[in-house]
Design a protein around this motif. Sequence first.
Motif, mmCIF file in Angstrom:
data_model
loop_
_atom_site.group_PDB
_atom_site.id
_atom_site.type_symbol
_atom_site.label_atom_id
_atom_site.label_comp_id
_atom_site.label_asym_id
_atom_site.label_seq_id
_atom_site.Cartn_x
_atom_site.Cartn_y
_atom_site.Cartn_z
ATOM 1 N N TYR A 164 35.273 -7.690 31.657
ATOM 2 C CA TYR A 164 35.226 -6.668 30.475
ATOM 3 C C TYR A 164 34.220 -5.784 30.822
ATOM 4 O O TYR A 164 34.362 -4.369 31.004
ATOM 5 N N ALA A 165 32.609 -6.275 30.751
ATOM 6 C CA ALA A 165 31.648 -5.338 31.181
ATOM 7 C C ALA A 165 31.652 -4.571 32.432
ATOM 8 O O ALA A 165 31.215 -3.366 32.445
ATOM 9 N N VAL A 166 32.000 -5.138 33.605
ATOM 10 C CA VAL A 166 32.204 -4.528 34.840
ATOM 11 C C VAL A 166 33.407 -3.327 34.722
ATOM 12 O O VAL A 166 33.054 -2.249 35.370
ATOM 13 N N ALA A 167 34.537 -3.508 34.066
ATOM 14 C CA ALA A 167 35.306 -2.452 34.083
ATOM 15 C C ALA A 167 34.979 -1.364 33.104
ATOM 16 O O ALA A 167 35.318 -0.335 33.747
ATOM 17 N N VAL A 168 34.401 -1.637 32.136
ATOM 18 C CA VAL A 168 34.125 -0.318 31.266
ATOM 19 C C VAL A 168 33.001 0.402 31.896
ATOM 20 O O VAL A 168 32.980 1.535 31.971
ATOM 21 N N SER A 169 31.817 -0.485 32.545
ATOM 22 C CA SER A 169 30.794 0.293 33.127
ATOM 23 C C SER A 169 31.073 0.907 34.260
ATOM 24 O O SER A 169 30.461 1.896 34.865
ATOM 25 N N SER A 170 32.184 0.423 35.083
ATOM 26 C CA SER A 170 32.565 0.973 36.349
ATOM 27 C C SER A 170 33.447 2.505 36.022
ATOM 28 O O SER A 170 33.033 3.324 37.010
ATOM 29 N N LEU A 171 34.223 2.301 35.120
ATOM 30 C CA LEU A 171 34.831 3.687 34.804
ATOM 31 C C LEU A 171 33.970 4.640 34.412
ATOM 32 O O LEU A 171 33.947 5.753 34.696
ATOM 33 N N VAL A 172 32.939 4.345 33.442
ATOM 34 C CA VAL A 172 31.888 5.116 32.771
ATOM 35 C C VAL A 172 31.117 5.818 33.868
ATOM 36 O O VAL A 172 30.860 7.048 34.128
ATOM 37 N N ALA A 173 30.689 5.067 34.902
ATOM 38 C CA ALA A 173 30.026 5.285 35.934
ATOM 39 C C ALA A 173 30.691 6.345 36.980
ATOM 40 O O ALA A 173 30.117 7.406 37.293
ATOM 41 N N LEU A 174 32.048 6.168 37.416
ATOM 42 C CA LEU A 174 32.631 7.172 38.110
ATOM 43 C C LEU A 174 33.079 8.347 37.299
ATOM 44 O O LEU A 174 33.426 9.408 38.002
ATOM 45 N N SER A 175 32.915 8.570 35.928
ATOM 46 C CA SER A 175 33.586 9.488 35.181
ATOM 47 C C SER A 175 32.065 10.449 34.960
ATOM 48 O O SER A 175 32.345 11.641 34.481
ATOM 49 N N SER A 176 31.047 9.956 35.230
ATOM 50 C CA SER A 176 29.736 10.567 34.821
ATOM 51 C C SER A 176 29.311 11.473 35.997
ATOM 52 O O SER A 176 29.469 11.379 37.077
ATOM 53 N N PRO A 177 28.958 12.529 35.398
ATOM 54 C CA PRO A 177 28.169 13.480 36.240
ATOM 55 C C PRO A 177 26.864 13.083 37.205
ATOM 56 O O PRO A 177 26.552 13.705 38.397
ATOM 57 N N ASN A 178 26.243 12.154 36.537
ATOM 58 C CA ASN A 178 25.223 11.557 37.399
ATOM 59 C C ASN A 178 24.671 10.214 36.932
ATOM 60 O O ASN A 178 25.118 9.664 35.771
ATOM 61 N N THR A 179 23.678 9.538 37.610
ATOM 62 C CA THR A 179 23.232 8.271 37.205
ATOM 63 C C THR A 179 22.764 8.015 35.941
ATOM 64 O O THR A 179 23.088 7.014 35.175
#
Length: 256
Positions: A164-179
Motif C-alpha cells: 500500500y505505501a509503495v503504491a501510493v508513494s510511487s504514484l505521487v512521486a511520478l506525478s510530482s514536478p520535483n523530489t
Amino acid sequence: MKILHWELEDPLNLTAFAFGFLLIGTSLFIRGIRVSTHFIAFPPSEDIIRASSWRTMGISVPLLSDEVYTAFMLTAVLLASLVLRNDRDTRFALSLYSLPVERKRLVLSKVLAVFIMLFTASFLPFILTVTYIFGDTGDFLLTALLSKGLLPLYLLYWALAVLYAVAVSSLVALSSPNTFVSVMAGLSVLYLPHSFRISSLPPAVLNSAIFHAYTSGVSPSGWFMELLSSAFLSCVFLPFFLIALALYLAERRDVR
C-alpha cells in the motif's frame, strides 16, 4: 534486473534505507518495551504464557502504532522519491529511459526496488524486536512463529502494508514536478487518512483485521485468510490499481 540491481546498490538509496531501518527499528523497539512492561510488573510463569499461548504473543507484539507508522511512511516516501523522482531532477533519467527497454518495465523495476527495501527495513526490525521480547521464553517463540502460523501472518501483514505505501508513494512521486514536492505530497497522502482515523485504509484496517483474527474463534490456519479478506480492497486491489496507473502515467509523461 540490471535496473533493480542499480537501485538496490545506489548509495543514496542505501542511505535512505539505513535511515528507515534505524527509525522503524527504534520505534518498534520502544513500542515493544512499552507493551512488555505489563508482563514485568507481574511476571507470569512459563505455564501461564503457554496457556494463553500464541494469542497473547499476537496481541502483544508491536505493529503499526502511531509512532511506527510515522517512521514507516516517512521511509516509504523517501525511498519512492529518490528511486522514482530524483533521477528525473538530476536528468539521469534522460540516459536511463533511452535504453532499449520498455519504460513501464523500467518503472516496474524501480517500484520493486522500493518494495524490497521498505519491506526489509520494516520486517527485519520487527522480527528482531519480537525475538528480543519473547526470546527468553524457551521454544515458545519458535513454536508460535512456525508451528502455530504466526510467521506467515506477520509476513502477510507487513507485505500488505508495504504494498500500500509503495503504491501510493510511487504514484505521487511520478506525478510530482520535483523530489521536494514528491516528499511533501507523499507524506500528506499517506498521513491524512491515518490522522482522520479512516478505518478502511492502513494502518487502521490492518491492525483491526489482525486483532480480530487473534480474538475470534477462527483457528490459526484461518488467520491468514481472515487478514487477507479484511484488507483485500485497500491493501491488494487499490495498490495494484495505483501501480497500474503509475505505469500508465510513466508511459505518457515526459521523463523531465
